[in-house]
Write a protein that holds these residues in place. Structure first.
Motif, PDB file in Angstrom:
ATOM      1  N   VAL A 104       0.839  -1.206   0.000  1.00  0.00           N
ATOM      2  CA  VAL A 104       0.000   0.000   0.000  1.00  0.00           C
ATOM      3  C   VAL A 104       0.868   1.247   0.000  1.00  0.00           C
ATOM      4  O   VAL A 104       0.622   2.203  -0.745  1.00  0.00           O
ATOM      5  N   ARG A 105       1.894   1.262   0.818  1.00  0.00           N
ATOM      6  CA  ARG A 105       2.763   2.444   0.897  1.00  0.00           C
ATOM      7  C   ARG A 105       3.522   2.668  -0.410  1.00  0.00           C
ATOM      8  O   ARG A 105       3.728   3.812  -0.837  1.00  0.00           O
ATOM      9  N   THR A 106       3.914   1.579  -1.064  1.00  0.00           N
ATOM     10  CA  THR A 106       4.546   1.714  -2.386  1.00  0.00           C
ATOM     11  C   THR A 106       3.566   2.289  -3.384  1.00  0.00           C
ATOM     12  O   THR A 106       3.924   3.166  -4.194  1.00  0.00           O
ATOM     13  N   LEU A 107       2.325   1.821  -3.329  1.00  0.00           N
ATOM     14  CA  LEU A 107       1.293   2.305  -4.249  1.00  0.00           C
ATOM     15  C   LEU A 107       1.029   3.790  -4.042  1.00  0.00           C
ATOM     16  O   LEU A 107       0.880   4.547  -5.004  1.00  0.00           O
ATOM     17  N   ARG A 108       1.011   4.240  -2.795  1.00  0.00           N
ATOM     18  CA  ARG A 108       0.734   5.648  -2.503  1.00  0.00           C
ATOM     19  C   ARG A 108       1.877   6.561  -2.956  1.00  0.00           C
ATOM     20  O   ARG A 108       1.654   7.737  -3.239  1.00  0.00           O
ATOM     21  N   ARG A 109       3.083   6.005  -3.029  1.00  0.00           N
ATOM     22  CA  ARG A 109       4.222   6.813  -3.494  1.00  0.00           C
ATOM     23  C   ARG A 109       4.315   6.842  -5.019  1.00  0.00           C
ATOM     24  O   ARG A 109       5.049   7.650  -5.582  1.00  0.00           O
ATOM     25  N   THR A 110       3.562   5.966  -5.671  1.00  0.00           N
ATOM     26  CA  THR A 110       3.615   5.884  -7.136  1.00  0.00           C
ATOM     27  C   THR A 110       2.744   6.966  -7.764  1.00  0.00           C
ATOM     28  O   THR A 110       1.553   7.047  -7.450  1.00  0.00           O
ATOM     29  N   PRO A 111       3.285   7.810  -8.626  1.00  0.00           N
ATOM     30  CA  PRO A 111       2.484   8.873  -9.250  1.00  0.00           C
ATOM     31  C   PRO A 111       1.355   8.298 -10.073  1.00  0.00           C
ATOM     32  O   PRO A 111       1.485   7.242 -10.679  1.00  0.00           O
TER      33      PRO A 111
END
Length: 218
Positions: free
Chosen positions: A211-218
């Motif tokens: 989830v945290r990786t997804l939120r950092r992805t533009p």
């Protein structure tokens, strides 16, 4: 941002979803139940209660009298209403963690009756796709060992699965599992295979990282 934990009955979705929401709490995450419509006016709440009873209470008491098409239409109606009444499900600033979505309903419907898969899928067109769906791929024998009793719908009694509960659960959930794995491949879900001895916190940590990786992805 909607995050969904999916899997067979007894796979640990509820526990992992709660742990993920707790871990993401500081980031604005909230746990969510798919049977709740949120803060609505009394008339809407009454209609929601009647539909919820038809979907989740009455069938267990009376059996699948009207067949799979009737049941999946009720399910689709519920989720279409949920999409309208729960705006946070598509709010990019809030992570909403859900224990299951409608995917198992599709799988179980197509196991029950040979309906047109495209028609069944089309019923959910108004419902938002999650930003991330995580399939907890748990062996049915492991899932069965976690609980003492299962409902008839979890044993596949409506779908022709007979015999002792242990065998019925294993055989039925194996078919559901295969259907979910097909969906995962088609929809690009994240598939996690928890080790039977791993604590749920371990699985939750992997979901939180995704989830945290997804939120950092533009």
């Amino acid at each position: 941002m909607l995050i969904v934990l999916e899997g067979i009955d007894g796979s640990g979705k509820t526990t992992v979803a709660r742990l993920v929401a707790e871990a993401l709490g500081p980031d604005g995450a909230v746990p969510a139940g798919k049977k709740e419509v949120g803060a609505v006016d009394p008339a809407t709440a009454a209609r929601a209660a009647a539909l919820r009873d038809l979907v989740w209470s009455s069938p267990e008491a009376h059996g699948d009298t009207y067949g799979a098409a009737h049941w999946i239409l009720l399910i689709a109606s519920w989720y279409a209403g949920l999409a309208r009444l729960r705006p946070e499900l598509t709010d990019a600033d809030t992570v909403t963690v859900m224990d299951g979505w409608y995917y198992r309903n599709i799988a179980k419907t197509l196991i029950r009756e040979p309906l047109d898969p495209h028609w069944v899928e089309s019923l959910f067109a108004p419902v938002p796709e999650p930003a991330l769906t995580v399939l907890l791929d748990v062996d049915p024998e492991v899932a069965r060992s976690r609980r003492d009793t299962f409902k008839d719908t979890e044993l596949g009694r409506w779908d022709g699965f007979t015999g002792p509960p242990h065998e019925a659960f294993r055989d039925y959930q194996s078919v559901v599992r295969r259907a979910l794995l097909r969906m995962a491949a088609e929809r690009d879900w994240l598939v996690l295979v928890p080790h039977p001895d791993d604590p749920p916190e371990h699985t939750a940590a992997a979901v939180v990282a995704a989830v945290r990786t997804l939120r950092r992805t533009p």
